[in-house]
Design an enzyme around this catalytic site. Structure first.
Site, PDB file in Angstrom:
ATOM      1  N   ASN A  13       0.858  -1.191   0.000  1.00 24.78           N
ATOM      2  CA  ASN A  13       0.000   0.000   0.000  1.00 24.78           C
ATOM      3  C   ASN A  13       0.895   1.243   0.000  1.00 24.78           C
ATOM      4  OD1 ASN A  13      -1.411   2.267   1.115  1.00 24.78           O
ATOM      5  ND2 ASN A  13      -3.067   0.904   1.695  1.00 24.78           N
ATOM      6  N   HIS A  16       0.965   6.201   1.939  1.00 23.46           N
ATOM      7  CA  HIS A  16       1.716   7.130   2.782  1.00 23.46           C
ATOM      8  C   HIS A  16       2.932   7.740   2.104  1.00 23.46           C
ATOM      9  CE1 HIS A  16      -1.257   6.711   5.702  1.00 23.46           C
ATOM     10  NE2 HIS A  16      -1.119   5.407   5.726  1.00 23.46           N
ATOM     11  N   HIS A  49      -5.608   3.719  -1.716  1.00 24.54           N
ATOM     12  CA  HIS A  49      -6.947   4.090  -1.229  1.00 24.54           C
ATOM     13  C   HIS A  49      -7.230   5.534  -1.648  1.00 24.54           C
ATOM     14  CE1 HIS A  49      -9.682   4.447   2.636  1.00 24.54           C
ATOM     15  NE2 HIS A  49     -10.320   4.775   1.521  1.00 24.54           N
ATOM     16  N   ARG A  51      -9.295   8.296  -0.984  1.00 25.12           N
ATOM     17  CA  ARG A  51     -10.284   8.715   0.021  1.00 25.12           C
ATOM     18  C   ARG A  51     -11.119   9.864  -0.515  1.00 25.12           C
ATOM     19  NH1 ARG A  51      -8.933   6.651   5.529  1.00 25.12           N
ATOM     20  NH2 ARG A  51     -10.694   7.885   6.172  1.00 25.12           N
ATOM     21  N   ARG A  55      -6.891  12.928   0.930  1.00 23.39           N
ATOM     22  CA  ARG A  55      -5.818  13.352   1.830  1.00 23.39           C
ATOM     23  C   ARG A  55      -4.462  12.776   1.440  1.00 23.39           C
ATOM     24  NH1 ARG A  55      -7.478  10.212   7.328  1.00 23.39           N
ATOM     25  NH2 ARG A  55      -9.453  11.237   6.905  1.00 23.39           N
ATOM     26  N   GLU A  76      -8.686   0.658  -3.247  1.00 25.11           N
ATOM     27  CA  GLU A  76      -9.511   0.730  -2.029  1.00 25.11           C
ATOM     28  C   GLU A  76     -10.423   1.930  -2.116  1.00 25.11           C
ATOM     29  OE1 GLU A  76      -7.609   0.942   1.746  1.00 25.11           O
ATOM     30  OE2 GLU A  76      -6.432  -0.824   1.304  1.00 25.11           O
ATOM     31  N   THR A 107      -8.331   3.776   8.491  1.00 23.43           N
ATOM     32  CA  THR A 107      -9.556   2.968   8.445  1.00 23.43           C
ATOM     33  C   THR A 107      -9.686   2.202   9.760  1.00 23.43           C
ATOM     34  OG1 THR A 107      -9.039   2.719   6.113  1.00 23.43           O
ATOM     35  CG2 THR A 107     -10.839   1.390   6.966  1.00 23.43           C
ATOM     36  N   GLU A 157     -11.291  -9.153   3.162  1.00 29.06           N
ATOM     37  CA  GLU A 157     -10.010  -8.824   3.808  1.00 29.06           C
ATOM     38  C   GLU A 157     -10.299  -8.637   5.292  1.00 29.06           C
ATOM     39  OE1 GLU A 157      -7.324  -6.117   1.864  1.00 29.06           O
ATOM     40  OE2 GLU A 157      -6.529  -5.435   3.784  1.00 29.06           O
ATOM     41  N   HIS A 200      -3.784  -4.368   7.767  1.00 30.06           N
ATOM     42  CA  HIS A 200      -3.890  -3.184   8.620  1.00 30.06           C
ATOM     43  C   HIS A 200      -3.003  -3.313   9.838  1.00 30.06           C
ATOM     44  CE1 HIS A 200      -5.255   0.529  10.345  1.00 30.06           C
ATOM     45  NE2 HIS A 200      -5.839   0.788   9.192  1.00 30.06           N
TER      46      HIS A 200
HETATM   47  N1  PXP Z   1      -5.955  -3.038   4.065  1.00 26.09           N
HETATM   48  C1  PXP Z   1      -6.902  -2.077   4.104  1.00 26.09           C
HETATM   49  C2  PXP Z   1      -8.268  -2.422   3.636  1.00 26.09           C
HETATM   50  C3  PXP Z   1      -6.593  -0.768   4.532  1.00 26.09           C
HETATM   51  O1  PXP Z   1      -7.553   0.169   4.569  1.00 26.09           O
HETATM   52  C4  PXP Z   1      -5.278  -0.478   4.900  1.00 26.09           C
HETATM   53  C5  PXP Z   1      -4.906   0.904   5.327  1.00 26.09           C
HETATM   54  O2  PXP Z   1      -5.122   1.788   4.300  1.00 26.09           O
HETATM   55  C6  PXP Z   1      -4.316  -1.498   4.826  1.00 26.09           C
HETATM   56  C7  PXP Z   1      -4.693  -2.785   4.432  1.00 26.09           C
HETATM   57  C8  PXP Z   1      -2.893  -1.267   5.156  1.00 26.09           C
HETATM   58  O3  PXP Z   1      -2.736  -0.888   6.481  1.00 26.09           O
HETATM   59  P1  PXP Z   1      -1.345  -0.350   6.980  1.00 26.09           P
HETATM   60  O4  PXP Z   1      -1.059   0.905   6.207  1.00 26.09           O
HETATM   61  O5  PXP Z   1      -1.570  -0.109   8.427  1.00 26.09           O
HETATM   62  O6  PXP Z   1      -0.315  -1.413   6.697  1.00 26.09           O
END
Ligand code: PXP
Length: 258
Positions: A13, A16, A49, A51, A55, A76, A107, A157, A200
């Site tokens: 992901n 960030h 994602h 949003r 952001r 996402e 999330t 998930e 997550h």
């Molecule tokens: N899976 C989903 C559905 C999420 O919303 C997120 C966070 O955006 C992640 C995985 C990844 O989480 P993390 O950034 O904490 O590794």
């Protein structure tokens, strides 16, 4: 039923990277560059994602990812008309439906599928018809899993946030209880014919027990990998995460054979 011998995939992901870029409002660091590097480092997919408040990831980021990626994009999104239209315009490989609250930092929980069954069934149908593999981000809760199966989602998930937080904060009894729920619900979802993903909050410290769950086919990991990349570089952080995932998988296969 999904094949238990499939290798465990890692979706990276990149949200960030965009968070850091947006802190200054310019073009760097570029999430697309991070995605291509992640691809080179062995990511099986990229997750982003979009949003509602934009952001981190922007509409242009999604366009760039759709054009340049060779590995599948897992898009996402919240269950809104705006996001559905964007997904139908791009038709990414996968769409993961997540709950979204403006005031949250990330999330926080899983989607409430059981209470919104009809609405969600209608919402995901056109996405599935267009060819997107739809996944639903939910807590490890039997009611939610049954509802996800009933609305025809092929993938769920499982939200690992509570397990990871409890581990990081040293609340080990709670962590073990959260882990037991994830383990049991991964098995339950698999029995219903659902493909199981998880994610997550996963870090080097807490990934292995989740990676060892035989029903889990994919982990989506972002924040920790991007943070760790500050110290070791993105390729190294991804490579080490993969290594831990594979180690966990091999250990579990060894135990199964013993
Ligand atoms: N899976 C989903 C559905 C999420 O919303 C997120 C966070 O955006 C992640 C995985 C990844 O989480 P993390 O950034 O904490 O590794």
């Amino acid at each position: 039923m999904p094949d238990l011998k499939s290798p465990l995939r890692l979706g990276v992901n990149i949200d960030h990277v965009a968070t850091v870029r947006n802190a200054r409002g310019g073009a760097v660091p570029d999430p697309l560059r991070a995605a291509l590097l992640a691809e080179k480092a062995g990511a099986d997919g990229i997750t982003a994602h979009l949003r509602e408040d934009r952001r981190h990831i922007t509409d242009r980021d999604i366009e760039g990812l759709m054009e340049a990626l060779r590995v599948p994009l897992n898009f996402e999104m919240a269950a809104t008309d705006e996001m559905q239209a964007i997904a139908l315009r791009h038709v990414p490989h996968a769409v993961c439906i997540v709950p979204e609250k403006r005031e949250e930092r990330t999330t926080e929980g899983g989607l409430e599928v059981a209470r919104e069954e009809n609405k969600l069934a209608h919402f995901i149908a056109p996405l599935a018809d267009a060819g997107c593999r739809v996944s639903i981000f939910i807590a490890a809760d039997r009611r939610q899993i049954e509802a996800a199966a009933r609305i025809g989602a092929p993938v769920i998930e499982l939200h690992t946030g509570a397990y990871c937080d409890a581990h990081a904060e040293g609340r080990f009894a709670e962590r073990d209880a959260e882990f037991a729920k994830l383990r049991d619900m991964a098995a339950f979802a698999h029995q219903l014919g659902l493909e199981v993903h998880a994610g997550h909050g996963l870090t080097y410290d807490c990934v292995k027990p989740i990676a060892a769950l035989p029903q889990v086919m994919e982990l989506n990991i972002g924040h920790f990998l991007i943070g760790e990349a500050i110290f070791t570089g993105l390729e190294a952080s991804i490579a080490h995460m993969r290594h831990l995932m594979e180690e966990a998988r091999n250990e579990q296969a060894g135990e199964g054979a013993a």
